[in-house]
Design an enzyme around this catalytic site. Structure first.
Site, PDB file in Angstrom:
ATOM      1  N   ASP A  93       0.861  -1.181   0.000  1.00 51.32           N
ATOM      2  CA  ASP A  93       0.000   0.000   0.000  1.00 51.32           C
ATOM      3  C   ASP A  93       0.899   1.234   0.000  1.00 51.32           C
ATOM      4  OD1 ASP A  93      -1.816  -2.039   0.428  1.00 51.32           O
ATOM      5  OD2 ASP A  93      -2.851  -1.055   2.087  1.00 51.32           O
ATOM      6  N   LYS A 156      -6.901   3.566  -2.404  1.00 55.01           N
ATOM      7  CA  LYS A 156      -7.164   3.473  -0.963  1.00 55.01           C
ATOM      8  C   LYS A 156      -7.329   4.877  -0.407  1.00 55.01           C
ATOM      9  CE  LYS A 156      -4.756   1.922   3.261  1.00 55.01           C
ATOM     10  NZ  LYS A 156      -3.570   1.174   3.774  1.00 55.01           N
ATOM     11  N   LYS A 185     -10.160   0.447  -1.458  1.00 51.88           N
ATOM     12  CA  LYS A 185      -9.954   0.111  -0.044  1.00 51.88           C
ATOM     13  C   LYS A 185     -10.318   1.303   0.828  1.00 51.88           C
ATOM     14  CE  LYS A 185      -6.443  -1.410   3.303  1.00 51.88           C
ATOM     15  NZ  LYS A 185      -5.079  -1.967   3.468  1.00 51.88           N
TER      16      LYS A 185
END
Length: 224
Positions: A93, A156, A185
């Site tokens: 990430d 995300k 996300k």
């Protein structure tokens, strides 16, 4: 259980605190095994340990890159991603260069994401943290467009270390921007079942939270 078990496979069980100890990581790993969460999301220094603890399970190891500011150079992010993957991470990430995005240096942001995507190619999924709390709506859209163009797997919302975390309206906007194929996300400030379900209804396909156990038990937890 007070919640459908399918949600467990949408949770990245997270601990990213600077003072997290090996004992804390071991607890997160044990909880991920017990509830069969999709992954544990931990800082890079714990990847090898978590990978060893999760051998012969279906729980993935996720880590963070350029975290939490996104202000590292692209070369550093690419190296950090490759190192984490070599240590056992199968998802990374990364935080975008937020300042570059807000400066409208879009080629720089695109190349920044591409550097990590290339480092992870055929070895790990890449999620792009855009830090929605710091962006205008137009900037959120542009960040998602750049992540998609760069070949990332997910966008995300948040690091969980900025001024606020995930918001339902941001998830809906991100889903609308990236379309149905890319992952979205929601992370930061998701503490209970109702919040998790609201994010999923808005289009989230993964939930990043340290309150995974509380969510599975229908309670409210504190933390990331």
């Amino acid at each position: 259980m007070c919640i459908k078990m399918e949600i467990n496979q949408m949770i990245d069980h997270t601990i990213l605190k600077a003072d997290a100890t090996q004992e804390d990581i071991a607890r997160i790993v044990a909880e991920a095994k017990e509830y069969n969460f999709f992954s544990v999301c931990i800082n890079p220094c714990w990847v090898a340990f978590a990978k060893e603890q999760l051998m012969n399970t279906s729980v993935a190891v996720c880590t963070v890159i350029g975290f939490p500011l996104g202000a590292n150079t692209s070369e550093v992010k690419a190296y950090e991603a490759a190192d984490a993957i070599n240590n056992g991470a199968t998802e990374v990430d990364m935080v975008i260069n937020i300042g570059a995005l807000k400066s409208m240096q879009y080629k720089k942001v695109l190349k920044d994401i591409q550097a990590v995507v290339e480092a992870a190619k055929d070895r790990a999924l890449v999620k792009v943290i855009i830090e929605t709390a710091l962006l205008t709506e137009a900037e959120k859209i542009k960040a998602c467009e750049l992540a998609k163009e760069a070949g990332a797997d997910f966008v995300k919302t948040s690091t969980g270390f900025s001024t606020s975390g995930a918001a339902v309206e941001d998830i809906a906007l991100m889903r609308q921007t990236v379309g149905p194929e890319m992952g979205v996300k929601a992370s930061g400030g998701i503490h209970n079942q109702a919040q998790a379900e609201a994010m999923i209804a808005a289009g989230a396909t993964r939930i990043g939270t340290s309150a995974g156990v509380a969510i599975m038990q229908g309670a409210t937890g504190a933390g990331y």
